[in-house]
Design a protein around this motif. Structure first.
Motif, mmCIF file in Angstrom:
data_model
loop_
_atom_site.group_PDB
_atom_site.id
_atom_site.type_symbol
_atom_site.label_atom_id
_atom_site.label_comp_id
_atom_site.label_asym_id
_atom_site.label_seq_id
_atom_site.Cartn_x
_atom_site.Cartn_y
_atom_site.Cartn_z
ATOM 1 N N PRO A 1 6.185 -9.834 -6.952
ATOM 2 C CA PRO A 1 5.093 -8.880 -6.662
ATOM 3 C C PRO A 1 5.619 -7.449 -6.611
ATOM 4 O O PRO A 1 6.765 -7.187 -6.229
ATOM 5 C CB PRO A 1 4.589 -9.339 -5.282
ATOM 6 N N SER A 2 4.766 -6.520 -6.995
ATOM 7 C CA SER A 2 5.064 -5.095 -6.889
ATOM 8 C C SER A 2 4.128 -4.466 -5.871
ATOM 9 O O SER A 2 3.203 -5.111 -5.368
ATOM 10 C CB SER A 2 4.914 -4.405 -8.253
ATOM 11 N N ASP A 3 4.353 -3.192 -5.571
ATOM 12 C CA ASP A 3 3.550 -2.498 -4.564
ATOM 13 C C ASP A 3 3.081 -1.174 -5.156
ATOM 14 O O ASP A 3 3.839 -0.209 -5.219
ATOM 15 C CB ASP A 3 4.378 -2.255 -3.300
ATOM 16 N N LYS A 4 1.817 -1.170 -5.615
ATOM 17 C CA LYS A 4 1.201 0.027 -6.186
ATOM 18 C C LYS A 4 2.053 0.621 -7.314
ATOM 19 O O LYS A 4 2.282 1.834 -7.374
ATOM 20 C CB LYS A 4 0.960 1.072 -5.094
ATOM 21 N N GLY A 5 2.535 -0.247 -8.166
ATOM 22 C CA GLY A 5 3.310 0.204 -9.310
ATOM 23 C C GLY A 5 4.781 0.391 -9.060
ATOM 24 O O GLY A 5 5.529 0.706 -9.994
ATOM 25 N N ARG A 6 5.242 0.212 -7.844
ATOM 26 C CA ARG A 6 6.657 0.350 -7.530
ATOM 27 C C ARG A 6 7.281 -1.033 -7.386
ATOM 28 O O ARG A 6 6.716 -1.930 -6.766
ATOM 29 C CB ARG A 6 6.868 1.130 -6.234
ATOM 30 N N LEU B 1 -11.526 -11.685 -15.488
ATOM 31 C CA LEU B 1 -10.229 -11.782 -14.826
ATOM 32 C C LEU B 1 -10.370 -11.527 -13.331
ATOM 33 O O LEU B 1 -11.099 -10.628 -12.901
ATOM 34 C CB LEU B 1 -9.251 -10.777 -15.435
ATOM 35 N N HIS B 2 -9.638 -12.309 -12.553
ATOM 36 C CA HIS B 2 -9.662 -12.151 -11.094
ATOM 37 C C HIS B 2 -8.645 -11.098 -10.664
ATOM 38 O O HIS B 2 -7.541 -11.034 -11.215
ATOM 39 C CB HIS B 2 -9.347 -13.475 -10.401
ATOM 40 N N PRO B 3 -8.986 -10.295 -9.666
ATOM 41 C CA PRO B 3 -7.970 -9.382 -9.104
ATOM 42 C C PRO B 3 -6.865 -10.178 -8.417
ATOM 43 O O PRO B 3 -7.058 -11.331 -8.006
ATOM 44 C CB PRO B 3 -8.774 -8.540 -8.097
ATOM 45 N N VAL B 4 -5.703 -9.577 -8.306
ATOM 46 C CA VAL B 4 -4.587 -10.254 -7.650
ATOM 47 C C VAL B 4 -4.878 -10.378 -6.155
ATOM 48 O O VAL B 4 -5.603 -9.570 -5.566
ATOM 49 C CB VAL B 4 -3.276 -9.484 -7.874
ATOM 50 N N LYS B 5 -4.302 -11.406 -5.551
ATOM 51 C CA LYS B 5 -4.537 -11.648 -4.134
ATOM 52 C C LYS B 5 -3.799 -10.642 -3.257
ATOM 53 O O LYS B 5 -4.292 -10.246 -2.207
ATOM 54 C CB LYS B 5 -4.095 -13.069 -3.785
ATOM 55 N N ARG B 6 -2.602 -10.253 -3.685
ATOM 56 C CA ARG B 6 -1.794 -9.349 -2.883
ATOM 57 C C ARG B 6 -2.204 -7.910 -3.175
ATOM 58 O O ARG B 6 -2.173 -7.473 -4.327
ATOM 59 C CB ARG B 6 -0.314 -9.560 -3.176
ATOM 60 N N ARG B 7 -2.540 -7.155 -2.169
ATOM 61 C CA ARG B 7 -2.983 -5.773 -2.349
ATOM 62 C C ARG B 7 -1.837 -4.916 -2.876
ATOM 63 O O ARG B 7 -0.728 -4.941 -2.346
ATOM 64 C CB ARG B 7 -3.494 -5.204 -1.021
ATOM 65 N N ASP C 1 -0.429 -5.250 -5.809
ATOM 66 C CA ASP C 1 0.279 -5.947 -6.879
ATOM 67 C C ASP C 1 -0.482 -5.785 -8.194
ATOM 68 O O ASP C 1 -1.623 -5.304 -8.213
ATOM 69 C CB ASP C 1 0.428 -7.422 -6.519
ATOM 70 N N ARG C 2 0.142 -6.194 -9.295
ATOM 71 C CA ARG C 2 -0.474 -6.073 -10.611
ATOM 72 C C ARG C 2 -0.504 -7.427 -11.303
ATOM 73 O O ARG C 2 0.523 -8.074 -11.455
ATOM 74 C CB ARG C 2 0.295 -5.074 -11.481
#
Length: 711
Positions: A92-97, A480-486, A488-489
């Motif tokens: 998982p990533s965090d807002k593109g990072r 498409l479903h959004p990812v579960k983790r806020r 993430d991409r």
């Protein structure tokens, strides 16, 4: 730049840290890879070939050094792809990072990219030695450089060195998910050039061999590299990160397994003309060994999905359960990695084994160029029977149609609707690809300029319109479903990011999409580029994809339903459409007015006995380009009129809702009046010397507002 992540081994509840097993697993995998390589070289006869006395020979050092350097190159490439895949897709990533662990894996990919480049340099040297029939150490640097710049095998390795060096340099500064994704794209691209210059380039069925081998290399690299790095990650980490990465790789591995199966079958069909060749030739026996190993890997994948991964999903249900399930996952994955290492060795050895000779020993010059003999005279029966199995367009139609159908089914199941007209338009667009790229049209397009022009016009002016009217991007965003983790991409987030990227805004700008669509035919057919591309299957494939993409971009701007970075006025769309059609009509007339046949460097290489003449066929092709553009113009004009009327209806309904709510007929004029009233209230509240100036400014703004309301 963020410092490299240091991933420390975490003791497992079931015993000692599992990270200590990683070097042992890597050593055993290397031994199996070398064993598979050696056995395959011996079985295929490449280890001890018959050397004719008096003829130059490169010697045993080159004979064994070349496959060993290839094994190093391919193994390092697999590990590079696996590390980047783990960093940008599985973790998982965090807002593109990227996370600290993911950045650490990107940095690890730069070291494996260095080994990849070194393996490519060694392979380049050994290939030059074999090409020149010189023993090890007898080839100069100038000779290697000349080989790298003039022979297809050397040019392909130079591309690999260039791309891997780019990964090495830029990977040290990447901390974002987008940058890591671009590195992954470069790594996947670097796997294909050597594969396209081997047996696939000389196989008769170019459409199967070239695309099949490229797809085979990419999918098996993703599958093998992803599993190897996921296993390493599971040995050194634990918790949600391992569960998420394993679940994501499970879905990705299923697609990769299917891709390996389809591409492997296509590659085998392109080189083996009969089933008995599987048993009577060394090449066929090695393919059977790969089939058996592939089936074993499929069995282990089933064990993963049914036992280990289900346990990871429910890891928090009972104390002690996660450790036992994690140990089961590692055991199955370790065995699977060892089998994959054996497969890599067998694959490298297979590349050094000569395919069985064709059953028909007669040499047909046309077949060497086209990949098939000159077809009989064109008629309806031949157009329906002489199909060309182009794997690229087969996969494009099947995958695009399957994903579109899956999206519609998902919407229907959750109670949403999707216009049937859009689905019909998209399906019709895919059928036009089948008609001109897979049927007899594709066969005759290789020998007749007029049929090639039909293929061009359909791919650039009819197929894109139908695909655009199908609104595939809108369907994907809704399905498409959004990812579960806020933060993430997932696929939906990546698609949104691409639609709003600078690249998307650039290529969909009318000043870019329109010239690409209009000027491409002139740059192609009135320069030596056309015969050059026609002489190579990759060039022919490039033309088809280019026609399709440039047409899609243009009509997406003109008549697209999907969300776009900008919305153009309908009048400007009509003007651009008429401009493009005028240029295309002039292009067709220019073809008809040519005094000499086009691309004689290509068409002059073979003889079509039933053709009246190349000049007459070219004249017919120009007429096709001139006349066939009228039908798409009418279709797009009709769609624009419908869209324009519906847009006016939407604006009228919006005004009616505003009128019912506020008792006014013009929402824009109401907004101006409210703004001016607020300014007037502020001016009355002001006192002293500021009031006259403020009143004058307010009067000017009010006059401008009234003029805008009148307009």
């Amino acid at each position: 730049m963020a410092p490299p992540a240091k991933i420390t081994p975490t003791p497992d509840r079931a015993g000692a840290p599992r990270a200590s097993a990683a070097p042992v697993l890597a050593a055993v995998a290397a031994v199996l890879c070398l064993a598979g390589l050696g056995l395959t070289l011996v079985l295929g006869g490449a280890a001890f070939p018959e050397v004719i006395p008096g003829l130059p020979d490169a010697g045993d050092a080159v004979r064994w050094g070349l496959p060993l350097s290839k094994a190093v190159m391919e193994t390092a490439g697999v590990l590079t792809i696996g590390a980047l895949l783990l960093a940008v897709v599985l973790l998982p990533s965090d807002k593109g990072r990227l996370s600290r662990q993911a950045v650490g894996y990107v940095h690890a990919a730069t070291w494996s990219a260095l080994a990849w480049a070194a393996g490519a340099v060694g392979t380049l040297y050994f290939q030059a030695s074999e090409f020149l029939a010189r023993p090890l150490g007898r080839v100069s640097v100038d000779e290697v450089t000349a080989y790298a710049g003039s022979v297809s095998g050397g040019i392909a390795l130079m591309f690999v060195i260039l791309l891997t060096t780019g990964i090495l340099l830029f990977g040290r500064t990447v901390t974002g998910a987008t940058g890591a994704l671009w590195l992954l794209v470069l790594a996947l691209a670097a796997t294909t050039p050597p594969a396209l210059t081997g047996h696939s380039a000389s196989a008769g069925a170019h459409e199967l061999a070239v695309t099949g081998l490229a797809l085979h290399v990419i999918t098996i690299s993703v599958w093998t590299g992803g599993l190897a790095l996921l296993t390493f990650h599971a040995m050194r980490a634990r918790g949600d990160a391992v569960e998420t990465a394993a679940a994501r790789f499970s879905r990705l591995a299923l697609w990769a397994y299917v891709g390996v199966a389809i591409s492997g079958l296509a590659s085998a069909l392109a080189r083996i003309e009969s089933l008995d060749a599987l048993l009577r030739t060394e090449y066929g026996l090695i393919i059977l060994v790969k089939v058996v190993l592939f089936a074993v890997l499929g069995a282990f994948g089933y064990l993963h999905r049914e036992f280990a991964l289900k346990g990871l999903d429910g890891a928090a249900k009972a104390p002690g359960w996660p450790a036992r399930r994690r140990l089961l996952f590692l055991r199955i994955a370790a065995v699977e990695v060892l089998v994959m290492a054996l497969v890599i060795g067998v694959s490298v050895g297979l590349g050094r084994t000569a395919p069985p000779p064709p059953l028909d020993s007669r040499v047909d010059p046309a077949a060497l160029i086209l990949g098939f003999p000159v077809p009989p005279p064109m008629d309806a029966a031949n157009l329906l029977t002489l199909w060309r199995p182009d794997l690229f367009f087969i996969m494009l139609v099947v995958v695009a149609g399957g994903l579109y159908a899956a999206g519609v089914v998902r919407l229907v199941r959750r109670g949403d609707s999707w216009p049937a007209g859009r689905a019909v338009a998209f399906a019709a667009g895919l059928l036009t690809i089948v008609a001109v790229q897979l049927s007899g049209f594709a066969t005759y397009a290789m020998v007749l300029f007029s049929t090639h022009m039909i293929q061009h016009m359909v791919l650039s002016m009819l197929t894109p319109i139908l695909l655009v009217l199908g609104a595939p991007v809108t369907l994907a965003l809704r399905a498409l479903h959004p990812v579960k983790r806020r933060g993430d991409r997932g696929p939906r987030e990546w698609l949104n990011l691409f639609l709003n990227s600078r690249y998307s805004k650039l290529v969909t700008h009318p000043a870019v999409a329109t010239p690409l669509f209009i000027l491409s035919p002139y740059a192609l057919y009135f320069t030596p580029l056309f015969p050059t591309l026609m002489n190579d299957h990759l060039g022919h494939l490039f033309m088809g994809v280019h026609f399709l993409v440039t047409g899609f971009l243009f009509y997406w701007v003109i008549v697209g339903i999907d969300p776009a970075p900008r919305k153009m006025p309908y009048l400007l769309r009509i003007l651009l459409l008429l401009l493009a059609m005028g240029f295309h009509a002039f292009f067709g007339i220019s073809i008809m007015m040519q005094s000499a046949p086009i691309a004689m460097d290509y068409y002059g290489q073979f003889d079509v006995p039933w053709l009246d003449g190349l000049a007459e066929d070219q004249y017919a092709g120009g007429g096709v380009a001139w006349a066939l553009g009228e039908i798409p113009t009418l279709l797009v004009m009709l769609a624009l009129v419908v869209q324009w009327s519906r847009d006016d209806e939407k604006q009228e309904r919006r005004r009616e809702r505003h009128a019912r709510r506020d008792g006014s007929d013009d929402a824009d004029l109401d907004a101006y009046n409210a703004y001016l009233a607020e300014l007037d209230r502020r001016n009355k509240a002001m006192s002293g010397a500021e009031a006259p100036a403020a009143e004058e400014k307010t009067a000017q703004e009010k006059a401008a507002g009234e003029k805008a309301g009148d307009d």
